[in-house]
Design a protein around this motif. Structure first.
Motif, PDB file in Angstrom:
ATOM      1  N   ALA A 104      -4.300  10.028 -12.626  1.00 45.68           N
ATOM      2  CA  ALA A 104      -4.723  11.313 -13.189  1.00 45.68           C
ATOM      3  C   ALA A 104      -4.389  11.409 -14.680  1.00 45.68           C
ATOM      4  CB  ALA A 104      -4.056  12.455 -12.423  1.00 45.68           C
ATOM      5  N   GLN A 105      -3.210  10.927 -15.067  1.00 46.06           N
ATOM      6  CA  GLN A 105      -2.833  10.966 -16.478  1.00 46.06           C
ATOM      7  C   GLN A 105      -3.742  10.072 -17.313  1.00 46.06           C
ATOM      8  OE1 GLN A 105       1.365  10.628 -17.390  1.00 46.06           O
ATOM      9  NE2 GLN A 105       1.913  11.326 -15.341  1.00 46.06           N
ATOM     10  N   TRP A 106      -4.092   8.909 -16.768  1.00 42.78           N
ATOM     11  CA  TRP A 106      -4.989   8.015 -17.506  1.00 42.78           C
ATOM     12  C   TRP A 106      -6.387   8.608 -17.627  1.00 42.78           C
ATOM     13  CZ3 TRP A 106      -9.295   5.223 -15.513  1.00 42.78           C
ATOM     14  CH2 TRP A 106      -9.884   4.347 -16.435  1.00 42.78           C
ATOM     15  N   GLU A 130       1.692   6.822  -6.836  1.00 40.27           N
ATOM     16  CA  GLU A 130       0.592   7.615  -7.388  1.00 40.27           C
ATOM     17  C   GLU A 130       0.860   9.102  -7.207  1.00 40.27           C
ATOM     18  OE1 GLU A 130      -2.470   8.818  -9.352  1.00 40.27           O
ATOM     19  OE2 GLU A 130      -2.106   6.664  -9.152  1.00 40.27           O
ATOM     20  N   ARG A 131       1.391   9.474  -6.066  1.00 42.23           N
ATOM     21  CA  ARG A 131       1.693  10.892  -5.830  1.00 42.23           C
ATOM     22  C   ARG A 131       2.822  11.381  -6.735  1.00 42.23           C
ATOM     23  NH1 ARG A 131      -0.566  13.984  -2.562  1.00 42.23           N
ATOM     24  NH2 ARG A 131      -1.848  13.370  -0.781  1.00 42.23           N
ATOM     25  N   ASP A 132       3.831  10.531  -6.922  1.00 42.34           N
ATOM     26  CA  ASP A 132       5.001  10.950  -7.697  1.00 42.34           C
ATOM     27  C   ASP A 132       4.744  10.915  -9.203  1.00 42.34           C
ATOM     28  OD1 ASP A 132       6.343  11.257  -5.317  1.00 42.34           O
ATOM     29  OD2 ASP A 132       7.367   9.316  -5.430  1.00 42.34           O
ATOM     30  N   TYR A 158       0.807  -1.212   0.000  1.00 35.77           N
ATOM     31  CA  TYR A 158       0.000   0.000   0.000  1.00 35.77           C
ATOM     32  C   TYR A 158       0.849   1.275   0.000  1.00 35.77           C
ATOM     33  CZ  TYR A 158      -4.174  -2.862   0.836  1.00 35.77           C
ATOM     34  OH  TYR A 158      -5.202  -3.776   0.722  1.00 35.77           O
ATOM     35  N   PRO A 159       1.897   1.382   0.825  1.00 34.29           N
ATOM     36  CA  PRO A 159       2.714   2.597   0.770  1.00 34.29           C
ATOM     37  C   PRO A 159       3.359   2.819  -0.594  1.00 34.29           C
ATOM     38  CG  PRO A 159       3.142   1.396   2.800  1.00 34.29           C
ATOM     39  CD  PRO A 159       2.305   0.507   1.951  1.00 34.29           C
ATOM     40  N   THR A 160       3.738   1.738  -1.279  1.00 33.49           N
ATOM     41  CA  THR A 160       4.330   1.881  -2.608  1.00 33.49           C
ATOM     42  C   THR A 160       3.315   2.424  -3.600  1.00 33.49           C
ATOM     43  OG1 THR A 160       5.901   0.078  -2.231  1.00 33.49           O
ATOM     44  CG2 THR A 160       5.423   0.642  -4.521  1.00 33.49           C
ATOM     45  N   ILE A 161       2.077   1.930  -3.532  1.00 31.49           N
ATOM     46  CA  ILE A 161       1.032   2.426  -4.429  1.00 31.49           C
ATOM     47  C   ILE A 161       0.752   3.900  -4.159  1.00 31.49           C
ATOM     48  CG2 ILE A 161      -1.413   2.226  -5.033  1.00 31.49           C
ATOM     49  CD1 ILE A 161      -1.180  -0.785  -4.512  1.00 31.49           C
TER      50      ILE A 161
END
Length: 377
Positions: free
Chosen positions: A338-340, A331-333, A324-327
């Protein structure tokens, strides 16, 4: 630097403590075990008449004395068939099936030495863990004996915001009404349908395009680092390449107002429907199911059922610490969702991808992207 393939890491970890020296030549010290002195070799033509060096012993090896220094080492016990419960974060290397996993299961034969799990894990990076081990029947195959798989897809809830709102509104919170709509649409996938439009690998009349979905629903949202996320879970007998990502992508397009609900029914027909493919970041293999195996062997007194109930705490802890922290951080970085979402207006949901190509319109990016980064058979 990207990590090597997951299985190569496993094999190296395994080899570091299972490797044994090769056979010794009688009468030679250990360091010379792989060298044969010239006195033991003669030059002879080979059997095919081409001439060359042929090594052969010119004297019989000394007999081993029971209890002496040259006594044969004890034989290793036979290898046993086991399954390993694995968890890994798929960021930065090519994992199995290209996604993260909290409950992957692999089968192999090993020597059941003491503290085997600790010894394997000691040679693995922290984001690849072996969480459990069970003995299975000799002919067990973790892929062929699998009855179903459960995946989860974690996404920021602003993906469900109406298309008139900012594409990445981090203040957005999923309402009870919208969650109800999402779950109503996801429930439409239950049962057997023709999912040829949800992969690039199948034609509309191929029998293997028909897949059976047991359940699909979205859980209650939660907040991480000021951003609200939700987890969609889907259990099916099997999945095709990119099928889950497209199932999620089409529901997102409907909820946001880009596509009518009727496109769901149309996508299961023979015509080619333009189905968007959600990003691969949030896809996680949650569990592998072996119900048929458990019914036949789980209570025979010799084997354990493959349900991993005792390992649930380890699975949850691994997800909370690594997956979960990796996702969230990725996503933030990288802003993959958002791009999709910005590409959804380019999709033609009223027609087919074939018609769009015939009229010269650009076929949207749902047909693009690398293979192997999603859910596969």
């Amino acid at each position: 630097m990207a990590f090597p393939r997951l299985w190569a890491i496993m094999l190296r970890a395994w080899g570091r403590w299972t490797a044994r020296p090769g056979p010794r030549v009688p009468g030679l010290p250990p360091m010379a075990a792989n060298k044969v002195p010239p006195a033991l070799a003669t030059h002879q033509p080979d059997r095919k008449g081409r001439g060359g060096w042929v090594w052969e012993e010119t004297e019989h090896p000394a007999k081993r004395v029971k209890g002496g220094e040259d006594e044969e080492p004890p034989r290793k016990p036979p290898k046993r068939k086991i399954v390993l419960l694995m968890a890994y974060s798929g960021k930065g290397y090519h994992g199995m099936q290209g996604v993260s996993a909290a409950g992957q299961v692999v089968s192999l034969k090993v020597w059941l030495i003491d503290d085997i799990l600790d010894k394997i894990n000691s040679h693995l990076p922290s984001h690849i863990r072996i969480l459990g081990l069970k003995r299975v029947t000799g002919g067990f195959n973790s892929k062929n004996k699998c009855d179903a798989r459960t995946y989860c897809y974690m996404l920021p809830t602003f993906a469900f915001a109406h298309k008139d709102r900012d594409v990445q509104d981090e203040t957005y919170r999923l309402s009870a009404e919208t969650l109800q709509q999402v779950n109503r649409l996801l429930a439409c996938y239950k049962g057997t349908h023709n999912f040829h439009n949800f992969t690039s690998q199948k034609g509309p009349r191929e029998p293997s395009a028909r897949r059976y979905i047991l359940e699909m629903y979205c859980e209650e949202p939660f907040v991480r680092e000021g951003l609200e996320f939700a987890v969609i879970k889907v259990k099916g007998q099997s999945f095709m390449m990119h099928q889950i990502r497209k199932m999620v992508g089409l529901v997102v397009a409907i909820v946001k107002g880009y596509a009518p609900e009727s496109v769901l029914e149309r996508s299961w027909g023979e015509e080619k429907v333009d189905v968007p493919k959600a990003p691969g970041l949030g896809l996680v293999l949650e569990r592998v199911h072996f119900e048929s195996y458990n019914q036949r062997f789980g209570s025979d007194g010799l084997h354990e059922p493959l349900d991993w109930t005792q390992e649930e705490g380890k699975v949850t802890a691994f997800k909370e610490q690594y997956i979960y922290p990796t996702i969230v951080s990725t996503e933030r970085d990288e802003r993959s969702m958002a791009q999709w979402l910005n590409t959804l207006p380019m999709h033609n949901f009223s027609g087919t991808a074939l018609r769009a190509a015939d009229t010269g319109a650009k076929v949207p990016s749902s047909l693009e992207g690398s293979e192997g980064d999603g859910d596969t058979d």
